[in-house]
Design a protein around this motif. Structure first.
Motif, PDB file in Angstrom:
ATOM      1  N   PRO A  73      34.773  -9.917  68.650  1.00  0.00           N
ATOM      2  CA  PRO A  73      35.946  -9.057  68.456  1.00  0.00           C
ATOM      3  C   PRO A  73      36.442  -9.405  67.093  1.00  0.00           C
ATOM      4  O   PRO A  73      37.163  -8.341  66.328  1.00  0.00           O
ATOM      5  CB  PRO A  73      36.814  -9.462  69.570  1.00  0.00           C
ATOM      6  N   THR A  74      36.552 -10.526  66.567  1.00  0.00           N
ATOM      7  CA  THR A  74      37.280 -10.626  65.261  1.00  0.00           C
ATOM      8  C   THR A  74      36.180 -10.445  63.876  1.00  0.00           C
ATOM      9  O   THR A  74      36.713 -10.211  62.890  1.00  0.00           O
ATOM     10  CB  THR A  74      38.031 -12.027  65.258  1.00  0.00           C
ATOM     11  N   THR A  75      34.972 -11.091  64.316  1.00  0.00           N
ATOM     12  CA  THR A  75      33.994 -10.753  63.232  1.00  0.00           C
ATOM     13  C   THR A  75      33.734  -9.477  62.915  1.00  0.00           C
ATOM     14  O   THR A  75      33.664  -8.919  61.764  1.00  0.00           O
ATOM     15  CB  THR A  75      32.776 -11.619  63.373  1.00  0.00           C
ATOM     16  N   LEU A  76      33.528  -8.640  63.969  1.00  0.00           N
ATOM     17  CA  LEU A  76      33.230  -7.449  63.752  1.00  0.00           C
ATOM     18  C   LEU A  76      34.600  -6.567  63.378  1.00  0.00           C
ATOM     19  O   LEU A  76      34.408  -5.676  62.507  1.00  0.00           O
ATOM     20  CB  LEU A  76      32.769  -6.491  65.163  1.00  0.00           C
ATOM     21  N   GLY A  77      35.821  -6.976  63.647  1.00  0.00           N
ATOM     22  CA  GLY A  77      37.032  -6.280  63.159  1.00  0.00           C
ATOM     23  C   GLY A  77      37.291  -6.584  61.785  1.00  0.00           C
ATOM     24  O   GLY A  77      37.295  -5.703  61.048  1.00  0.00           O
ATOM     25  N   ASP A  78      36.812  -7.573  61.370  1.00  0.00           N
ATOM     26  CA  ASP A  78      36.703  -7.959  59.925  1.00  0.00           C
ATOM     27  C   ASP A  78      35.885  -7.115  59.078  1.00  0.00           C
ATOM     28  O   ASP A  78      36.095  -6.646  58.011  1.00  0.00           O
ATOM     29  CB  ASP A  78      36.357  -9.523  59.591  1.00  0.00           C
ATOM     30  N   ARG A  79      34.657  -6.774  59.983  1.00  0.00           N
ATOM     31  CA  ARG A  79      33.859  -5.983  59.137  1.00  0.00           C
ATOM     32  C   ARG A  79      34.137  -4.427  58.878  1.00  0.00           C
ATOM     33  O   ARG A  79      34.049  -3.706  57.918  1.00  0.00           O
ATOM     34  CB  ARG A  79      32.497  -6.158  59.735  1.00  0.00           C
ATOM     35  N   VAL A  80      34.774  -4.252  60.131  1.00  0.00           N
ATOM     36  CA  VAL A  80      35.671  -2.543  60.106  1.00  0.00           C
ATOM     37  C   VAL A  80      36.364  -2.656  58.976  1.00  0.00           C
ATOM     38  O   VAL A  80      36.544  -1.774  58.188  1.00  0.00           O
ATOM     39  CB  VAL A  80      35.938  -2.356  61.482  1.00  0.00           C
ATOM     40  N   ALA A  81      37.204  -3.736  58.865  1.00  0.00           N
ATOM     41  CA  ALA A  81      38.325  -3.695  57.893  1.00  0.00           C
ATOM     42  C   ALA A  81      37.893  -3.686  56.377  1.00  0.00           C
ATOM     43  O   ALA A  81      38.592  -2.836  55.588  1.00  0.00           O
ATOM     44  CB  ALA A  81      39.266  -4.977  58.251  1.00  0.00           C
ATOM     45  N   GLU A  82      36.861  -4.572  56.374  1.00  0.00           N
ATOM     46  CA  GLU A  82      36.221  -4.800  55.011  1.00  0.00           C
ATOM     47  C   GLU A  82      35.585  -3.368  54.410  1.00  0.00           C
ATOM     48  O   GLU A  82      35.749  -2.692  53.472  1.00  0.00           O
ATOM     49  CB  GLU A  82      35.114  -5.764  55.181  1.00  0.00           C
ATOM     50  N   VAL A  83      34.746  -2.481  55.427  1.00  0.00           N
ATOM     51  CA  VAL A  83      34.093  -1.494  55.091  1.00  0.00           C
ATOM     52  C   VAL A  83      34.874  -0.175  54.924  1.00  0.00           C
ATOM     53  O   VAL A  83      34.682   0.573  54.269  1.00  0.00           O
ATOM     54  CB  VAL A  83      32.731  -1.466  55.992  1.00  0.00           C
ATOM     55  N   CYS A  84      35.683  -0.152  55.904  1.00  0.00           N
ATOM     56  CA  CYS A  84      36.391   1.217  56.443  1.00  0.00           C
ATOM     57  C   CYS A  84      37.942   1.420  56.058  1.00  0.00           C
ATOM     58  O   CYS A  84      38.558   2.226  55.855  1.00  0.00           O
ATOM     59  CB  CYS A  84      36.033   1.642  57.809  1.00  0.00           C
ATOM     60  N   LEU A  85      38.568   0.153  56.561  1.00  0.00           N
ATOM     61  CA  LEU A  85      40.140   0.178  56.510  1.00  0.00           C
ATOM     62  C   LEU A  85      40.660  -0.328  55.268  1.00  0.00           C
ATOM     63  O   LEU A  85      41.950   0.120  55.167  1.00  0.00           O
ATOM     64  CB  LEU A  85      40.666  -0.806  57.594  1.00  0.00           C
ATOM     65  N   GLY A  86      40.085  -0.676  54.383  1.00  0.00           N
ATOM     66  CA  GLY A  86      40.762  -1.305  53.132  1.00  0.00           C
ATOM     67  C   GLY A  86      41.878  -2.053  53.475  1.00  0.00           C
ATOM     68  O   GLY A  86      42.817  -2.179  53.058  1.00  0.00           O
ATOM     69  N   ALA A  87      41.315  -2.990  54.138  1.00  0.00           N
ATOM     70  CA  ALA A  87      42.206  -4.244  54.806  1.00  0.00           C
ATOM     71  C   ALA A  87      41.526  -5.554  54.622  1.00  0.00           C
ATOM     72  O   ALA A  87      40.452  -5.812  54.925  1.00  0.00           O
ATOM     73  CB  ALA A  87      42.716  -3.935  56.254  1.00  0.00           C
ATOM     74  N   ALA A  88      42.362  -6.742  54.393  1.00  0.00           N
ATOM     75  CA  ALA A  88      41.721  -7.884  54.200  1.00  0.00           C
ATOM     76  C   ALA A  88      41.437  -8.559  55.653  1.00  0.00           C
ATOM     77  O   ALA A  88      41.852  -7.877  56.871  1.00  0.00           O
ATOM     78  CB  ALA A  88      42.875  -8.968  53.598  1.00  0.00           C
ATOM     79  N   ALA A  89      40.583  -9.488  55.656  1.00  0.00           N
ATOM     80  CA  ALA A  89      40.172 -10.331  56.972  1.00  0.00           C
ATOM     81  C   ALA A  89      41.446 -10.518  57.647  1.00  0.00           C
ATOM     82  O   ALA A  89      42.267 -10.973  57.261  1.00  0.00           O
ATOM     83  CB  ALA A  89      39.399 -11.118  56.636  1.00  0.00           C
ATOM     84  N   GLY A  90      40.933 -10.949  58.942  1.00  0.00           N
ATOM     85  CA  GLY A  90      41.991 -11.559  59.731  1.00  0.00           C
ATOM     86  C   GLY A  90      42.951 -10.603  60.293  1.00  0.00           C
ATOM     87  O   GLY A  90      44.179 -11.314  61.127  1.00  0.00           O
ATOM     88  N   GLN A  91      42.727  -9.480  60.431  1.00  0.00           N
ATOM     89  CA  GLN A  91      44.200  -8.485  60.893  1.00  0.00           C
ATOM     90  C   GLN A  91      43.625  -7.321  61.757  1.00  0.00           C
ATOM     91  O   GLN A  91      44.362  -6.550  62.443  1.00  0.00           O
ATOM     92  CB  GLN A  91      44.769  -7.726  59.508  1.00  0.00           C
ATOM     93  N   THR A  92      42.382  -7.555  62.199  1.00  0.00           N
ATOM     94  CA  THR A  92      41.628  -6.502  63.081  1.00  0.00           C
ATOM     95  C   THR A  92      40.786  -6.981  63.946  1.00  0.00           C
ATOM     96  O   THR A  92      40.024  -8.029  63.998  1.00  0.00           O
ATOM     97  CB  THR A  92      40.735  -5.628  62.088  1.00  0.00           C
ATOM     98  N   VAL A  93      40.898  -6.452  65.407  1.00  0.00           N
ATOM     99  CA  VAL A  93      39.726  -6.921  66.367  1.00  0.00           C
ATOM    100  C   VAL A  93      39.399  -5.725  67.025  1.00  0.00           C
ATOM    101  O   VAL A  93      39.763  -4.511  66.893  1.00  0.00           O
ATOM    102  CB  VAL A  93      40.560  -7.487  67.716  1.00  0.00           C
TER     103      VAL A  93
END
Ligand SMILES: Cc1ncc(COP(=O)(O)O)c(C=O)c1O
Length: 406
Positions: A73-93
């Motif tokens: 949930p958090t590793t994939l969340g970080d990947r979504v954030a990095e590739v698509c959301l324009g957001a730093a790690a640790g904020q997406t699940v």
């Protein structure tokens, strides 16, 4: 403006065209114009699923949880954030459905308020049903009121900054809106609306379901507080693939959510007497995450990272512009119910006509698959990495034929 280049020429000049072959089914003559409801699967995903069953699930068995599934949930969340959301790690699940995540984040917004007099949720009357229904439930549960933004007379026009500003006040708790409107594809101005909400002391909760994977996003730079989105549209995660939820790091210390399950506990295997939230955004996880549903998304994120979101958006805009231009000549009796301005238009185009319901049914019988949205909208979803100009042309020719010969 009229199309001067043929679909074949446009496909030949399209730098993303070769990626179409990477997806299952693109070799057939079927015309798929609903990738914004359910994206096509990648061919590598078929292999990944097979390998997962034989090697990871079948071979590693329960050890898989320690070897990566627990953290997905958090590793994939970080990947979504990095590739698509324009957001730093640790904020997406990634977990649950969009609907469940909307519920959790609206309740989180209630928990984050400094002033209990903030009781209003600002939302759009014509937003996607689940957003409105969940907001109504949370309002009832928490004693909030819903402040509705009414749609404009023009169906192509969506929520504006001015409209939101008018609704904001010292009672506003949160503004809940879709970035890209599910009917018209109107692109709301996330940055300006977020800034306006913050000026009024309110939070924002953005539904990114129709923009993630189609438009570049900059959640950190835009100062977005909360966001959700689904992964089965432009992220090609497959039917029922789980949603993502994003909470800006500045809110983590005070972040609460109502479904306090063991998987969001600080120490799940202590099996302790009482709930203690995991640090950060992990606490948004409730129960066992749907690991199988998270496999396909990983492949699509790899492809999006390789291509880059700016290139994806450029192709998306070219496809929607093709539909807008072509409809004017080929389908003059239809009305454009999406923005003409490409900067205000997301990844789909809606054309209205009183007969669109039966037209859509006839198209489906002919293996041309667009979507229909009441009362009279034919919604053409154009997936930048899988839709070709020739495919769009074939679909539109078919609409012409059905309108001519009901
Ligand atoms: C804007 C929006 N929000 C939410 C959803 C779906 O929510 P869920 O994944 O819970 O079915 C959709 C589905 O099409 C959508 O368009």
């Amino acid at each position: 403006m009229t199309c001067v280049r043929t679909p074949a020429e446009l496909d030949a000049a399209d730098p993303l065209a070769p990626h179409r072959d990477l997806f299952v089914g693109t070799e057939s003559d079927l015309v798929y114009l609903d990738g914004n409801s359910l994206g096509r699967p990648l061919r590598v995903t078929a292999e990944r699923l097979q390998r997962f069953v034989t090697e990871q699930w079948g071979g590693r068995l329960i050890r898989g949880w320690d070897e990566g599934w627990f953290e997905l949930p958090t590793t994939l969340g970080d990947r979504v954030a990095e590739v698509c959301l324009g957001a730093a790690a640790g904020q997406t699940v990634v977990a649950d459905s969009t609907t469940v995540m909307l519920y959790k984040l609206l309740r989180a917004a209630v928990g984050l308020r400094d002033d209990v007099r903030r009781t209003e949720v600002v939302l759009a009357r014509d937003d996607f049903p689940t957003d409105r229904y969940v907001a109504a439930s949370v309002a009832e549960e928490c004693g909030l009121t819903l402040r509705w933004l009414e749609p404009a007379d023009d169906p192509a026009q969506g929520v504006t900054v001015e409209q939101v500003e008018e609704a904001l006040g010292d009672r506003t708790l949160v503004v809940l809106l879709s970035h890209v409107a599910y009917r018209s594809a109107w692109v709301a101005d996330v940055e300006q609306i977020t800034a306006a909400a913050h000026d009024a002391g309110a939070l924002v909760l953005w539904d990114l379901s129709h923009s993630v994977g189609a438009l570049p996003l900059h959640l950190d730079a835009w100062g977005v507080d909360l966001a959700v989105g689904c992964t089965y549209k432009y992220l090609d995660g497959g039917p029922g693939a789980p949603a993502f939820a994003h909470v800006a790091a500045r809110h983590h210390e005070r972040l609460t959510q109502p479904l306090t399950g063991w998987m969001g506990h600080a120490d799940p295997f202590a099996m302790g007497p009482a709930y203690a939230p995991a640090p950060g955004v992990r606490r948004l996880v409730s129960g066992t995450p749907p690991v199988v549903g998270m496999l396909a998304v990983q492949d699509m994120l790899d492809l999006l990272a390789e291509v880059g979101m700016d290139a994806v958006r450029a192709k998306s805009t070219a496809l929607t512009q093709y539909v807008v231009d072509r409809a004017a000549g080929l389908l003059p009796e239809t009305r454009l119910a999406s923005p003409r301005d490409p900067d205000r238009r997301g990844g789909h185009v809606t054309l209205t006509h009183p007969r669109m319901r039966e037209v859509t049914a006839a198209l489906w019988r002919a293996d041309v698959l667009p979507d229909y949205r009441d009362p009279d909208g034919l919604r053409l979803g154009l997936s930048p990495l899988t839709t070709s100009f020739a495919e769009v042309e074939a679909g539109m020719q078919r609409v012409r034929a059905v309108l001519d010969h009901p």
